[in-house]
Design an enzyme around this catalytic site. Sequence first.
Site, PDB file in Angstrom:
ATOM      1  N   HIS A  72       8.898  -0.032  10.872  1.00 26.00           N
ATOM      2  CA  HIS A  72       7.478  -0.344  10.654  1.00 26.00           C
ATOM      3  C   HIS A  72       7.356  -1.623   9.830  1.00 26.00           C
ATOM      4  O   HIS A  72       7.394  -1.602   8.601  1.00 26.00           O
ATOM      5  CB  HIS A  72       6.804   0.830   9.942  1.00 26.00           C
ATOM      6  CG  HIS A  72       5.305   0.759   9.940  1.00 26.00           C
ATOM      7  ND1 HIS A  72       4.498   1.747  10.467  1.00 26.00           N
ATOM      8  CD2 HIS A  72       4.444  -0.206   9.495  1.00 26.00           C
ATOM      9  CE1 HIS A  72       3.223   1.409  10.318  1.00 26.00           C
ATOM     10  NE2 HIS A  72       3.169   0.223   9.731  1.00 26.00           N
ATOM     11  N   HIS A  90       5.161  -5.489  10.167  1.00 29.84           N
ATOM     12  CA  HIS A  90       4.194  -6.304  10.911  1.00 29.84           C
ATOM     13  C   HIS A  90       4.600  -7.777  10.874  1.00 29.84           C
ATOM     14  O   HIS A  90       4.790  -8.336   9.789  1.00 29.84           O
ATOM     15  CB  HIS A  90       2.795  -6.147  10.320  1.00 29.84           C
ATOM     16  CG  HIS A  90       2.195  -4.789  10.530  1.00 29.84           C
ATOM     17  ND1 HIS A  90       1.346  -4.508  11.584  1.00 29.84           N
ATOM     18  CD2 HIS A  90       2.320  -3.634   9.835  1.00 29.84           C
ATOM     19  CE1 HIS A  90       0.977  -3.233  11.520  1.00 29.84           C
ATOM     20  NE2 HIS A  90       1.553  -2.677  10.466  1.00 29.84           N
ATOM     21  N   ASP A  96       2.837 -10.444  11.455  1.00 30.31           N
ATOM     22  CA  ASP A  96       1.879 -11.299  10.749  1.00 30.31           C
ATOM     23  C   ASP A  96       1.752 -10.918   9.278  1.00 30.31           C
ATOM     24  O   ASP A  96       0.956 -11.512   8.548  1.00 30.31           O
ATOM     25  CB  ASP A  96       0.506 -11.270  11.434  1.00 30.31           C
ATOM     26  CG  ASP A  96      -0.024  -9.857  11.629  1.00 30.31           C
ATOM     27  OD1 ASP A  96       0.750  -8.902  11.464  1.00 30.31           O
ATOM     28  OD2 ASP A  96      -1.220  -9.703  11.955  1.00 30.31           O
ATOM     29  N   HIS A 148      -0.574   4.461  13.899  1.00 28.39           N
ATOM     30  CA  HIS A 148      -0.918   4.438  12.482  1.00 28.39           C
ATOM     31  C   HIS A 148      -1.836   5.636  12.209  1.00 28.39           C
ATOM     32  O   HIS A 148      -2.943   5.708  12.760  1.00 28.39           O
ATOM     33  CB  HIS A 148      -1.684   3.153  12.123  1.00 28.39           C
ATOM     34  CG  HIS A 148      -0.811   1.968  11.863  1.00 28.39           C
ATOM     35  ND1 HIS A 148      -0.145   1.307  12.865  1.00 28.39           N
ATOM     36  CD2 HIS A 148      -0.508   1.313  10.706  1.00 28.39           C
ATOM     37  CE1 HIS A 148       0.531   0.292  12.338  1.00 28.39           C
ATOM     38  NE2 HIS A 148       0.342   0.277  11.027  1.00 28.39           N
ATOM     39  N   GLU A 151      -2.772   7.436   6.718  1.00 26.79           N
ATOM     40  CA  GLU A 151      -2.605   6.469   5.629  1.00 26.79           C
ATOM     41  C   GLU A 151      -3.892   6.457   4.811  1.00 26.79           C
ATOM     42  O   GLU A 151      -3.953   6.993   3.705  1.00 26.79           O
ATOM     43  CB  GLU A 151      -2.291   5.077   6.186  1.00 26.79           C
ATOM     44  CG  GLU A 151      -2.084   4.023   5.107  1.00 26.79           C
ATOM     45  CD  GLU A 151      -1.914   2.615   5.689  1.00 26.79           C
ATOM     46  OE1 GLU A 151      -1.458   1.754   4.924  1.00 26.79           O
ATOM     47  OE2 GLU A 151      -2.243   2.390   6.867  1.00 26.79           O
ATOM     48  N   ASP A 182       6.429  -2.456   5.977  1.00 22.91           N
ATOM     49  CA  ASP A 182       5.046  -2.659   6.407  1.00 22.91           C
ATOM     50  C   ASP A 182       4.710  -4.146   6.466  1.00 22.91           C
ATOM     51  O   ASP A 182       4.671  -4.731   7.533  1.00 22.91           O
ATOM     52  CB  ASP A 182       4.068  -1.906   5.503  1.00 22.91           C
ATOM     53  CG  ASP A 182       2.722  -1.663   6.168  1.00 22.91           C
ATOM     54  OD1 ASP A 182       2.610  -1.872   7.382  1.00 22.91           O
ATOM     55  OD2 ASP A 182       1.790  -1.243   5.472  1.00 22.91           O
TER      56      ASP A 182
END
Length: 363
Positions: free
Chosen positions: A19, A21, A23, A208, A211, A300
Amino acid sequence: MAAELTADTIRTAPKVLLHDHLDGGLRPVTLIELAEQTGYDALPSTEPEALGRWFAESAYSGSLERYLETFTHTVGVMQDRDSIIRVASECAQDLAADGVVYAEVRFAPELHVQKGLSLSEVVQSVLDGFAAGTVAAAQAGHRIRIRALLTAMRHAARSREIAELAVAFRDQEVAGFDIAGAEAGFPPTRHLDAFEYLRRENAHFTIHAGEAFGLPSIWEALQWCGADRLGHGVRIVDDISLAFDGTARLGRLAEYVRDKRIPLEMAPTSNVQTGAAESIAKHPIGILKDLRFRVTVNTDNRLMSGCSMTSEMTGLVEAFGYGWGDLEWFTLNAMKSAFLPFDERLKIIDDVIKPGYAALKSA
């Protein structure tokens, strides 16, 4: 005699990342240079240290929505093929230098089409960048297998289109599909068409869930949508009650998640920043590991959270007193849960992960 557990030794341990990202992991200096090259003029600072600090401060807001706002800047400079290739290549190199031997890095193609790239061109640019970064990492003495997860934004309406893209590129290092974005008000069932399509195509997907929003989000992701893994899943702890003597009682959903060995993609630092956990020491990862849930450790967003796999693992060692065996357990959980054919997972476990930890345990 085992090697001492320090950031330096943990960095040498083989790690698996599910996991992360794309960006959310830019180097501050790259962000500044790409902004200058592409004409993006909204950065809060053009000095690397100050910019990195701004992202960290913005991330520690305790709000997922505020946290997500920081992506305006990173996505803003990732709108042309060359910029995307550079970011993806550096991602592979940075992860490999941090000891990551297998990674699934996610991005939302629909966020990178503002300057005319097609969705397919965005995906191809990322894959080309990963390939270049893997070669560069090997030249620097690091090995990594890096694959992509295609993300659809849960507040938008392009999930079926992105799901079809994930299937079209499945033989070109696209591992699967994901949905991301603000959970509250945007349940995963809004994208049921995409998930049903993926299941028909025998494709993998993660969602997702759990959270910023609680158990209903997890329940929908699993029982309505059929998710293979849960992105974060922290709030599953809401379905676990602890007695005075420390024994735990699991509710029906928590019991199902544990029984089915559903992987939880946990990112401790990020979860603290978004308010999903109070601190690393009080993060649900501790009790979930004790109860033998399929817990994995992840970054993350390395830029926003100012973290790496090494720092996440080091933080867990400091908070919970974990040893090499515990870090290996997290790593094996992640590799077992990867969207990679079984024989290939087994090969990485037997040839890379187990020998790597065996050496650290007997150093």
